[in-house]
Design a protein around this motif. Sequence first.
Motif, mmCIF file in Angstrom:
data_model
loop_
_atom_site.group_PDB
_atom_site.id
_atom_site.type_symbol
_atom_site.label_atom_id
_atom_site.label_comp_id
_atom_site.label_asym_id
_atom_site.label_seq_id
_atom_site.Cartn_x
_atom_site.Cartn_y
_atom_site.Cartn_z
ATOM 1 N N MET A 186 -1.457 -50.870 40.596
ATOM 2 C CA MET A 186 -1.973 -50.415 39.314
ATOM 3 C C MET A 186 -3.284 -51.130 39.003
ATOM 4 N N THR A 187 -4.273 -50.367 38.581
ATOM 5 C CA THR A 187 -5.574 -50.950 38.266
ATOM 6 C C THR A 187 -5.498 -51.824 37.026
ATOM 7 N N VAL A 188 -6.073 -53.006 37.095
ATOM 8 C CA VAL A 188 -6.151 -53.898 35.950
ATOM 9 C C VAL A 188 -7.309 -53.454 35.057
ATOM 10 N N LEU A 189 -7.062 -53.371 33.754
ATOM 11 C CA LEU A 189 -8.080 -52.949 32.805
ATOM 12 C C LEU A 189 -8.809 -54.163 32.236
ATOM 13 N N ARG A 190 -10.088 -53.949 31.942
ATOM 14 C CA ARG A 190 -10.946 -55.026 31.453
ATOM 15 C C ARG A 190 -11.753 -54.526 30.264
ATOM 16 N N VAL A 191 -11.919 -55.380 29.254
ATOM 17 C CA VAL A 191 -12.804 -55.094 28.133
ATOM 18 C C VAL A 191 -13.639 -56.342 27.853
ATOM 19 N N ARG A 192 -14.786 -56.130 27.235
ATOM 20 C CA ARG A 192 -15.599 -57.286 26.852
ATOM 21 C C ARG A 192 -16.423 -56.928 25.636
ATOM 22 N N GLY A 193 -16.763 -57.963 24.876
ATOM 23 C CA GLY A 193 -17.573 -57.755 23.684
ATOM 24 C C GLY A 193 -17.246 -58.790 22.634
ATOM 25 N N ARG A 194 -17.595 -58.467 21.388
ATOM 26 C CA ARG A 194 -17.388 -59.367 20.251
ATOM 27 C C ARG A 194 -15.991 -59.154 19.682
ATOM 28 N N ALA A 195 -15.184 -60.192 19.763
ATOM 29 C CA ALA A 195 -13.787 -60.081 19.346
ATOM 30 C C ALA A 195 -13.630 -60.483 17.888
ATOM 31 N N LEU A 196 -13.079 -59.605 17.099
ATOM 32 C CA LEU A 196 -12.801 -59.907 15.691
ATOM 33 C C LEU A 196 -11.438 -60.595 15.574
ATOM 34 N N PRO A 197 -11.305 -61.512 14.582
ATOM 35 C CA PRO A 197 -12.167 -61.645 13.410
ATOM 36 C C PRO A 197 -13.381 -62.560 13.537
ATOM 37 N N ALA A 198 -13.396 -63.461 14.507
ATOM 38 C CA ALA A 198 -14.473 -64.458 14.551
ATOM 39 C C ALA A 198 -15.776 -63.891 15.093
#
Length: 350
Positions: free
Chosen positions: A1-13
């Motif tokens: 199964m392919t591992v999913l990845r996300v990136r960016g500015r994480a809220l709340p901080a």
Amino acid sequence: MTVLRVRGRALPAGEYVDLYADGDRWTTDPVPGAELVAEGWLLPGLVDAHTHPGAKEPGDPLDEDTLRADLHEHVNAGVTVIRSPGLAGDPPAWFGNDPDVPRATHAGPWIAQHGQFFDGWGRRPAHDELPAVAAAQAARTGWAKLIADWGIDDDPIPLDVLTEVVTLVHAVGGRVAVHSQQAAGGANAVAAKVDSLEHGMCLAPDLLAQMAAQGTALTPTLQALTGSLDEARAKPSSPRRDWYVNGAGAHHALVASAAEAGVTLLAGTDSHPHGRVADEIRAFAAAGMTPHDALGAASWTARAYLGYPGLIPGAPADVVVYDEDPRTDFDQLAVPRAVILRGLLAHRRP
């Protein structure tokens, strides 16, 4: 199964993160070959903390097809966690567990007094049996939901009974949610130190400081209660009309005062159609909450209250990704770039 990845500015901080879904948990350890699903502004999933899926009309029995359809509407709106303080029946085992539905906390069927609440829904034990019934429910699911008051001429659950409910439920490690739309019922709920007050219409504002001090959360279902105000104001005066107009008419101010007093506020939509938690976020902001806190009431604040950490290693692999900061543009909530639930892709905008 392919591992999913996300990136960016994480809220709340708003700190920059690069996350990989290791099954149903986030990790920051890079995974070779992971699929970058989206990048942007990251929200740890929306939460509807007061929703009753599974029945089309009050009094209807729980229907599994309706239940799943309602839950899919939540997921489509970016909701990855719900709390159901009251259901039309005991839910099936897949509720809150299948990969295509939100995580769920629930209180089973409502618990009410004789002669009160919707016909066909809930249980109505005698006062001397009510605390044990509530404790048994909380031992099964973690929550018990009581209808503290109902009609405008009905007596609320007595304070001594409600206090015993809280004592017994807490003894089994559970929590108590209480419906109240009358001043006396709300006062008894606060005095009994319940864990969450649902609706809270007609609540005396001078009780908010006590709620904040003892940790009683408020789920005001603001949009559900105030959405019909203009229509109600146009009707001739009657005891029920005046109760509703006066109570709902003061509800925005109550929410603003609760936020100022430090009460934990949770976003909940209450009724059909499902998947409308963005409307409650807007209503909170219109009442005077900051956009940050209004969004938090439907995300990181609610998740923390229900025991779900945010976008950190080891946390459940839920995220909603937006192109822009949703705190500065609530319209972003309607067009998420991607939704990941339990480490699986639930939605991605073309």
